[in-house]
Design a protein around this motif. Structure first.
Motif, mmCIF file in Angstrom:
data_model
loop_
_atom_site.group_PDB
_atom_site.id
_atom_site.type_symbol
_atom_site.label_atom_id
_atom_site.label_comp_id
_atom_site.label_asym_id
_atom_site.label_seq_id
_atom_site.Cartn_x
_atom_site.Cartn_y
_atom_site.Cartn_z
ATOM 1 N N MET A 1 16.049 41.793 45.671
ATOM 2 C CA MET A 1 17.167 41.367 46.340
ATOM 3 C C MET A 1 18.370 41.758 45.411
ATOM 4 S SD MET A 1 18.391 37.916 47.913
ATOM 5 C CE MET A 1 18.529 37.130 46.449
ATOM 6 N N VAL A 2 19.305 42.496 45.739
ATOM 7 C CA VAL A 2 20.433 42.893 45.156
ATOM 8 C C VAL A 2 21.297 41.604 45.171
ATOM 9 C CG1 VAL A 2 22.546 44.236 44.892
ATOM 10 C CG2 VAL A 2 20.320 45.080 45.638
ATOM 11 N N VAL A 3 21.806 41.088 43.886
ATOM 12 C CA VAL A 3 22.764 40.026 43.989
ATOM 13 C C VAL A 3 24.029 40.411 43.675
ATOM 14 C CG1 VAL A 3 23.191 37.819 42.710
ATOM 15 C CG2 VAL A 3 20.894 38.539 42.827
ATOM 16 N N GLU A 4 24.956 39.982 44.558
ATOM 17 C CA GLU A 4 26.495 40.325 44.488
ATOM 18 C C GLU A 4 26.894 39.862 43.123
ATOM 19 O OE1 GLU A 4 30.818 39.873 46.520
ATOM 20 O OE2 GLU A 4 29.159 38.801 47.408
ATOM 21 N N PRO A 5 27.748 40.730 42.080
ATOM 22 C CA PRO A 5 28.186 40.243 41.052
ATOM 23 C C PRO A 5 29.498 39.349 41.398
ATOM 24 C CG PRO A 5 28.829 42.747 41.246
ATOM 25 C CD PRO A 5 27.634 42.209 42.491
ATOM 26 N N VAL A 6 29.815 38.512 40.399
ATOM 27 C CA VAL A 6 30.932 37.816 40.610
ATOM 28 C C VAL A 6 32.011 38.598 39.515
ATOM 29 C CG1 VAL A 6 32.123 35.574 39.765
ATOM 30 C CG2 VAL A 6 29.684 35.636 40.585
ATOM 31 N N THR A 7 33.064 38.953 39.868
ATOM 32 C CA THR A 7 34.167 39.441 39.152
ATOM 33 C C THR A 7 35.056 38.327 38.387
ATOM 34 O OG1 THR A 7 34.362 40.930 41.011
ATOM 35 C CG2 THR A 7 36.356 40.617 39.252
ATOM 36 N N LEU A 13 39.432 33.577 26.068
ATOM 37 C CA LEU A 13 38.615 32.230 26.026
ATOM 38 C C LEU A 13 37.946 31.878 27.349
ATOM 39 C CD1 LEU A 13 40.935 30.456 23.567
ATOM 40 C CD2 LEU A 13 38.836 31.488 22.950
ATOM 41 N N ALA A 14 38.663 31.763 28.445
ATOM 42 C CA ALA A 14 38.246 31.430 29.611
ATOM 43 C C ALA A 14 37.315 32.286 30.486
ATOM 44 C CB ALA A 14 39.537 31.024 30.314
ATOM 45 N N GLY A 15 37.859 33.425 30.284
ATOM 46 C CA GLY A 15 36.998 34.657 30.990
ATOM 47 C C GLY A 15 35.601 34.985 30.177
ATOM 48 N N SER A 16 35.753 34.988 29.080
ATOM 49 C CA SER A 16 34.569 35.236 28.079
ATOM 50 C C SER A 16 33.401 33.939 28.490
ATOM 51 C CB SER A 16 34.727 35.112 26.500
ATOM 52 O OG SER A 16 35.755 36.262 26.589
ATOM 53 N N GLU A 17 33.904 32.775 28.429
ATOM 54 C CA GLU A 17 33.252 31.675 28.606
ATOM 55 C C GLU A 17 32.510 31.721 30.076
ATOM 56 O OE1 GLU A 17 31.068 28.784 27.826
ATOM 57 O OE2 GLU A 17 32.803 28.405 26.239
ATOM 58 N N ALA A 18 33.419 32.028 31.038
ATOM 59 C CA ALA A 18 33.110 31.931 32.433
ATOM 60 C C ALA A 18 32.010 33.124 32.600
ATOM 61 C CB ALA A 18 34.142 32.142 33.372
ATOM 62 N N VAL A 29 27.642 39.734 36.352
ATOM 63 C CA VAL A 29 29.346 39.725 36.263
ATOM 64 C C VAL A 29 29.828 41.164 35.954
ATOM 65 C CG1 VAL A 29 31.126 38.586 34.711
ATOM 66 C CG2 VAL A 29 28.959 37.282 35.416
ATOM 67 N N ARG A 30 30.815 41.301 36.663
ATOM 68 C CA ARG A 30 31.781 42.254 36.336
ATOM 69 C C ARG A 30 32.814 41.988 35.711
ATOM 70 N NH1 ARG A 30 31.131 47.337 38.369
ATOM 71 N NH2 ARG A 30 33.702 47.605 38.635
ATOM 72 N N LEU A 31 33.006 41.958 34.355
ATOM 73 C CA LEU A 31 34.225 41.576 33.518
ATOM 74 C C LEU A 31 35.294 42.435 33.328
ATOM 75 C CD1 LEU A 31 35.427 39.242 31.695
ATOM 76 C CD2 LEU A 31 34.276 40.259 30.102
ATOM 77 N N HIS A 32 36.521 42.405 33.776
ATOM 78 C CA HIS A 32 37.766 43.045 33.647
ATOM 79 C C HIS A 32 38.657 42.742 32.685
ATOM 80 C CE1 HIS A 32 37.269 45.502 37.526
ATOM 81 N NE2 HIS A 32 36.376 44.555 37.887
ATOM 82 N N GLU A 33 38.660 43.505 31.710
ATOM 83 C CA GLU A 33 39.800 43.393 30.706
ATOM 84 C C GLU A 33 40.704 44.861 30.680
ATOM 85 O OE1 GLU A 33 42.030 42.484 27.909
ATOM 86 O OE2 GLU A 33 40.734 40.668 28.456
ATOM 87 N N MET A 34 42.107 44.424 30.492
ATOM 88 C CA MET A 34 42.757 45.643 30.602
ATOM 89 C C MET A 34 43.080 46.254 29.252
ATOM 90 S SD MET A 34 46.626 43.833 31.235
ATOM 91 C CE MET A 34 47.667 42.780 30.058
ATOM 92 N N ARG A 35 42.923 45.267 28.176
ATOM 93 C CA ARG A 35 42.777 46.074 26.918
ATOM 94 C C ARG A 35 41.682 46.806 26.544
ATOM 95 N NH1 ARG A 35 42.603 41.517 22.834
ATOM 96 N NH2 ARG A 35 41.549 40.373 24.539
ATOM 97 N N PRO A 36 41.808 47.803 25.821
ATOM 98 C CA PRO A 36 42.879 48.461 25.138
ATOM 99 C C PRO A 36 43.887 49.343 26.052
ATOM 100 C CG PRO A 36 41.278 49.926 24.636
ATOM 101 C CD PRO A 36 40.583 48.761 25.572
ATOM 102 N N ILE A 37 43.479 49.614 27.364
ATOM 103 C CA ILE A 37 44.205 50.432 28.276
ATOM 104 C C ILE A 37 45.654 49.937 28.171
ATOM 105 C CG2 ILE A 37 44.461 51.454 30.629
ATOM 106 C CD1 ILE A 37 41.867 52.206 28.824
ATOM 107 N N ARG A 38 45.729 48.433 28.344
ATOM 108 C CA ARG A 38 47.356 48.100 28.246
ATOM 109 C C ARG A 38 47.142 46.874 27.457
ATOM 110 N NH1 ARG A 38 50.797 46.134 33.588
ATOM 111 N NH2 ARG A 38 52.475 45.276 32.195
ATOM 112 N N THR A 39 48.006 46.782 26.477
ATOM 113 C CA THR A 39 47.984 45.577 25.478
ATOM 114 C C THR A 39 49.138 44.565 25.802
ATOM 115 O OG1 THR A 39 47.046 46.836 23.910
ATOM 116 C CG2 THR A 39 48.188 44.888 23.351
ATOM 117 N N GLY A 40 48.718 42.941 25.817
ATOM 118 C CA GLY A 40 49.770 42.323 25.995
ATOM 119 C C GLY A 40 50.720 41.848 24.841
ATOM 120 N N ASP A 130 33.385 36.795 45.389
ATOM 121 C CA ASP A 130 33.257 35.563 44.335
ATOM 122 C C ASP A 130 33.889 35.944 43.114
ATOM 123 O OD1 ASP A 130 32.101 33.905 46.029
ATOM 124 O OD2 ASP A 130 30.090 34.364 45.220
ATOM 125 N N ALA A 131 34.947 35.289 42.810
ATOM 126 C CA ALA A 131 35.837 35.813 41.807
ATOM 127 C C ALA A 131 36.354 34.514 40.917
ATOM 128 C CB ALA A 131 37.011 36.835 41.980
#
Length: 449
Positions: A1-7, A13-18, A29-40, A130-131
């Motif tokens: 059974m294919v399990v839908e990933p959580v985005t 800190l929060a996203g890495s822990e989650a 999990v599909r973890l989206h991180e805009m760096r290094p494409i865009r830096t804060g 789910d995200a």
């Protein structure tokens, strides 16, 4: 059974822990991180869980609110806390980390997990399914506009600041002494730059008159109280810094056996003690003025600045109006907001909300009860405050004993009262986890399907 990933949006800190908490429970999990494409504006690397301000995670004493939170995160199996302990540097009674080693270890753990797919791209709309939105206080304007359309209100913001870091070899050791306040921790945990009254008053005069990056007086409501720029504190009165970041209490200059008039403390940035940050010296001064004014500090007249202090705007949502106790959006229950974007302030507070958002996402998928910790715990009280519609006005908040329900019967004396708060929290957390073996124990057992 294919399990839908959580985005998961954001690899702080929060996203890495989650992401880690979901993956260790068998959830892709599909973890989206805009760096290094865009830096804060405050980031210096493209690594995950980068600490952009101090490298200190505050007190490690369980009889303090910060120490109690650490104990609760340990009970919950926090990746962030475990990694912090693995990469710790001496800091007296506090937990501080080698920030490079810390973020490198988190990045390796996340990128090396087979159930986590890292996507380097900017998220411009709310994900389907789910995200967890953990984009941090430096979330892009596009993402915040998309979130604002859902919550139905404008997001809020405040100004935050970071302290400068100096090269260890550039500190004149003949003018400083090694000591921890009140002798806590190791003797060499801090370098102390003692000031005489004349040196202190001259320093304050130059500090308040120095040129700032933003050439206007900040409104008090725009500055987060826990990270006030040092020059703004100095403006409130000549002795303000002597009762704050430069307080001499608990320190004695071994050269004369007397406490200095004021003390600037330097805390090690890494295990090699090759760099030190100026404790409490968050600033909005121009780089040139930082070079000039901060070199007035005894021992720093030849300081080489590895990083100057910076100021940036932090964004957060009006959590009491839009979030439920499980950190889900009331308008879109499959979407949760975690980290400093939710308005909780502090490194471990951010990680803790990421952990709870992950546990609640997992519980929802498995038909379990929401994970709502007892309000007598440090983390439970923080979330209760942040999601209570009666909390007005809402401003970012650290864990603190003022959020906990009063003791019954009352306990006199601050030390005894805090110890009692901590002991009550310990018992209530243990009882809660005993009832939630369906959720907590699975995480402790590692990978599950």
């Amino acid at each position: 059974m294919v399990v839908e990933p959580v985005t998961v949006v954001g690899a702080g800190l929060a996203g890495s822990e989650a992401a880690w908490q979901l993956a260790r429970r068998g959830v892709p999990v599909r973890l989206h991180e805009m760096r290094p494409i865009r830096t804060g504006p405050a980031h210096h690397t493209d690594r995950f869980a980068e600490l952009v301000c101090s490298n200190s995670l505050k007190s490690d004493d369980p009889a303090t609110a910060a120490g109690l939170l650490k104990r609760e995160l340990a009970d919950l199996g926090s990746l962030i806390l475990a990694t912090a302990r693995d990469t710790a540097v001496p800091a007296g009674g506090a937990l501080a980390v080698d920030r490079s080693a810390f973020s490198e270890a988190i990045t390796a753990a996340i990128e090396g997990h087979p159930l986590i797919t890292v996507v380097h791209s900017e998220v411009e709309r709310m994900p389907d399914g789910d995200a967890i939105i953990a984009a941090g206080p430096l979330a892009s304007d596009t993402l915040m506009d998309a979130l604002s359309r859902i919550v139905g209100s404008e997001h809020r913001s405040f100004f935050d600041a970071a302290a400068p870091i100096v090269e260890a070899q550039s500190v004149d050791r003949s003018q400083v002494f090694e000591a921890s306040r009140w002798g806590k921790g190791g003797q060499a945990d801090y370098l102390n730059c003692p000031m005489s009254r004349t040196q202190y008053e001259s320093f304050v005069a130059e500090l308040v008159g120095a040129q700032r990056v933003t050439l206007r007086d900040f409104e008090r409501r725009e500055l987060f109280q826990a990270c006030q720029p040092v020059e703004e504190i100095a403006r409130t009165g000549l002795d303000a810094l002597r009762f704050g970041a430069l307080k001499p209490v608990g320190l004695v200059d071994p050269r004369n056996g007397e406490p200095p008039w004021a003390v600037v403390q330097l805390r090690a940035e890494n295990r090699g003690h090759t760099a030190y940050n100026l404790v409490g010296f968050q600033t909005n001064l121009t780089f040139a003025e930082q070079d000039r004014v901060f070199r007035m500090i005894p021992g720093l007249d030849g300081a080489v600045f590895l990083r100057h202090g910076v100021m940036h705007r932090n964004t957060f949502i009006d959590a009491p109006r839009v979030l439920g106790p499980d950190l889900s959006l009331r308008a879109l229950p499959r979407l949760r907001v975690a980290g400093q974007l939710s308005g909780t302030e502090g490194y471990l507070e951010a990680a803790a909300t990421g952990l709870l958002a992950a546990l609640n996402t997992w519980a929802m998928r498995n038909g379990s009860d929401p994970v709502v910790l007892p309000p007598t715990t440090a983390l439970g009280s923080l979330i209760a405050y942040a999601t209570d519609p009666n909390t007005r006005p809402y401003q970012p908040m650290h864990v603190n004993f003022g959020l906990l329900p009063p003791l019954d019967p009352p306990v006199k004396g601050k030390r005894s009262r805090y110890a009692a708060y901590s002991e009550r929290a310990r018992g209530d957390m243990a009882a809660y986890l005993d009832r939630r073996q369906d959720l907590i124990q699975r995480g402790r057992d590692g990978e599950i399907g």
